[in-house]
Design an enzyme around this catalytic site. Structure first.
Site, PDB file in Angstrom:
ATOM      1  N   GLN A 197      34.677  56.006 -64.526  1.00 32.71           N
ATOM      2  CA  GLN A 197      34.931  56.053 -63.088  1.00 32.71           C
ATOM      3  C   GLN A 197      34.626  57.434 -62.506  1.00 32.71           C
ATOM      4  OE1 GLN A 197      35.667  53.831 -60.751  1.00 32.71           O
ATOM      5  NE2 GLN A 197      35.667  52.118 -62.181  1.00 32.71           N
ATOM      6  N   SER A 250      35.071  69.994 -73.170  1.00 32.58           N
ATOM      7  CA  SER A 250      34.815  68.589 -72.880  1.00 32.58           C
ATOM      8  C   SER A 250      33.343  68.250 -73.078  1.00 32.58           C
ATOM      9  CB  SER A 250      35.219  68.260 -71.436  1.00 32.58           C
ATOM     10  OG  SER A 250      34.764  66.981 -71.073  1.00 32.58           O
ATOM     11  N   SER A 261      31.887  65.989 -71.631  1.00 34.18           N
ATOM     12  CA  SER A 261      31.356  65.564 -70.330  1.00 34.18           C
ATOM     13  C   SER A 261      30.936  66.739 -69.456  1.00 34.18           C
ATOM     14  CB  SER A 261      32.403  64.733 -69.584  1.00 34.18           C
ATOM     15  OG  SER A 261      32.726  63.564 -70.280  1.00 34.18           O
ATOM     16  N   ASP A 302      45.211  56.876 -68.437  1.00 35.90           N
ATOM     17  CA  ASP A 302      46.609  56.794 -67.996  1.00 35.90           C
ATOM     18  C   ASP A 302      47.549  57.630 -68.859  1.00 35.90           C
ATOM     19  OD1 ASP A 302      46.103  55.004 -65.896  1.00 35.90           O
ATOM     20  OD2 ASP A 302      46.244  53.271 -67.233  1.00 35.90           O
ATOM     21  N   HIS A 354      44.242  54.045 -60.338  1.00 36.72           N
ATOM     22  CA  HIS A 354      45.129  53.056 -60.943  1.00 36.72           C
ATOM     23  C   HIS A 354      46.543  53.589 -60.757  1.00 36.72           C
ATOM     24  CE1 HIS A 354      46.772  49.987 -63.423  1.00 36.72           C
ATOM     25  NE2 HIS A 354      46.862  50.687 -64.542  1.00 36.72           N
ATOM     26  N   GLY A 390      32.658  51.725 -63.937  1.00 36.45           N
ATOM     27  CA  GLY A 390      31.964  52.840 -63.313  1.00 36.45           C
ATOM     28  C   GLY A 390      30.461  52.696 -63.230  1.00 36.45           C
ATOM     29  N   ASP A 415      46.853  44.366 -62.076  1.00 35.20           N
ATOM     30  CA  ASP A 415      45.736  44.868 -62.875  1.00 35.20           C
ATOM     31  C   ASP A 415      46.042  44.749 -64.368  1.00 35.20           C
ATOM     32  OD1 ASP A 415      43.095  46.460 -62.734  1.00 35.20           O
ATOM     33  OD2 ASP A 415      44.297  47.698 -64.071  1.00 35.20           O
ATOM     34  N   GLU A 438      27.650  29.636 -79.078  1.00 33.16           N
ATOM     35  CA  GLU A 438      28.465  28.690 -78.311  1.00 33.16           C
ATOM     36  C   GLU A 438      29.763  29.314 -77.784  1.00 33.16           C
ATOM     37  OE1 GLU A 438      27.496  25.890 -77.277  1.00 33.16           O
ATOM     38  OE2 GLU A 438      25.682  25.713 -78.494  1.00 33.16           O
ATOM     39  N   GLU A 445      27.185  32.612 -74.625  1.00 29.31           N
ATOM     40  CA  GLU A 445      27.040  31.847 -73.386  1.00 29.31           C
ATOM     41  C   GLU A 445      28.172  32.080 -72.389  1.00 29.31           C
ATOM     42  OE1 GLU A 445      25.791  27.780 -73.640  1.00 29.31           O
ATOM     43  OE2 GLU A 445      24.710  28.105 -75.520  1.00 29.31           O
TER      44      GLU A 445
END
Length: 334
Positions: A28, A51, A53, A83, A108, A134, A191, A227, A231
């Site tokens: 996100q 980090s 990121s 969270d 959230h 995201g 949620d 199956e 699908e």
């Protein structure tokens, strides 16, 4: 029915000239930050120095600061970490930097609803929750569309919290598709319930039970995979596009008759009763058993979570799926 807001009801002036700090750059975080920036808002990123990121966010063109420094610099602080770690980030980096008139934003309501984070009374607290993962939030925005968003106001210290939330959701792209107003209680509890009994827990358990039933009866695992798992997307796409009625209109009469007569035997009154038990475990006014359990799991190093995750990865359906997906060139590399 909830009122639906679109871009023409959202005024970006409520965030213009403000600095928005997004703490976290995962699914996100990367999507909402980039969408807001491309909508003309001033966005910075708050991440720890080590980090993984951080270099990605810099490559995407953002100023990256420590969570503490980002919170200090920002007028609007959006907490998009998992969270179970939000409390720590709040105590260490956000709480010391919450000045009168600032805003604290969530996607959230978990930590606010279960009172794990208790912001001071002189700041706005609101939610902007895109109803999609995201990568979809970002892709649809770049294509000129948007993913619907929920907004909620927990605390309106400035008298502008709702206007800020609408402008924020519009910046993420929600105003292109529709923004619905709710509250932290309803968003959090519905949620968690949807994830546990239908979208994730219910669906994966149904898939695994179907696969195991066929393979234990001697049917080819490859056929059972197609199956009972492959699908699923074909059916859910039809439901997504036009509801259950659209799906039933599109499948064969044989499939529809089987749906109507056999489906209720599988998901019967007993299943619904157990769904109600799960809902009770989620509800704050019934003791919030799930939230307590999850936080204890986190505090203890995730022993049960890791065991269950490892068992899931070893299930035969994963080995069969890996082989079959390798044959499906249209899926590309993930």
């Amino acid at each position: 029915m909830a009122q639906v807001f679109y871009d023409d009801s959202c005024d970006s002036k409520f965030l213009k000239g403000k600095t928005i700090a997004v703490l976290g750059y995962g699914s996100q975080g990367h999507a909402q930050a980039q969408n807001m920036r491309d909508s003309g808002l001033n966005v910075i990123i708050g991440l720890k120095a080590d980090s993984k990121s951080a270099p990605i966010a810099r490559e995407d063109g953002f100023e990256v600061l420590s969570p503490f420094d980002a919170a200090a610099k920002a007028d609007i602080i959006q907490l998009l970490a998992p969270d179970q770690v939000q409390m720590t980030i709040y105590e260490e980096s956000i709480k010391p930097n919450l000045k009168k008139g600032k805003a604290l934003v969530f996607s959230h309501g978990f930590n606010i609803h279960y009172e794990l984070i208790k912001p001071p009374a002189d700041v706005d607290v609101y939610m902007v929750a895109p109803k999609g993962p995201g990568h979809l939030v970002r892709r649809v925005y770049r294509e000129g569309g948007g993913v619907p968003c929920l907004i909620a106001v927990h605390q309106d210290a400035t008298g502008e919290a709702k206007q800020r939330a609408l402008a924020h959701a519009s910046g993420v792209g929600g105003g292109r598709a529709g923004i619905l107003e709710t509250n932290f209680k309803n968003e959090t509890e519905t949620d968690l319930f949807g994830e546990q009994v239908v979208l994730c827990g219910g669906l994966t358990s149904l898939i695994l039970a179907g696969f195991e039933t066929l393979t234990e009866a001697g049917y080819d695992p490859d056929i059972a995979y197609f199956e009972c798992l492959h699908e699923v997307k074909l059916i859910t796409d039809l439901i997504y596009e036009g509801g259950i009625a659209r799906m039933r209109h599109s499948i064969s009469d044989t499939a529809e008759y089987g749906d109507l007569t056999r489906g209720p035997r599988i998901v019967d009154a007993g299943v619904k009763a157990r769904m109600k038990e799960v809902l009770t475990e989620i509800q704050k006014d019934k003791g919030a058993k799930f939230a307590t359990e999850w936080l204890a799991e986190s505090k203890n190093g995730y022993p049960n979570f890791n065991k269950l995750r490892e068992a899931g990865l070893k299930h035969p359906i994963e080995q069969v799926g890996q082989k079959l997906r390798g044959m499906m060139k249209f899926l590309g590399k993930k």
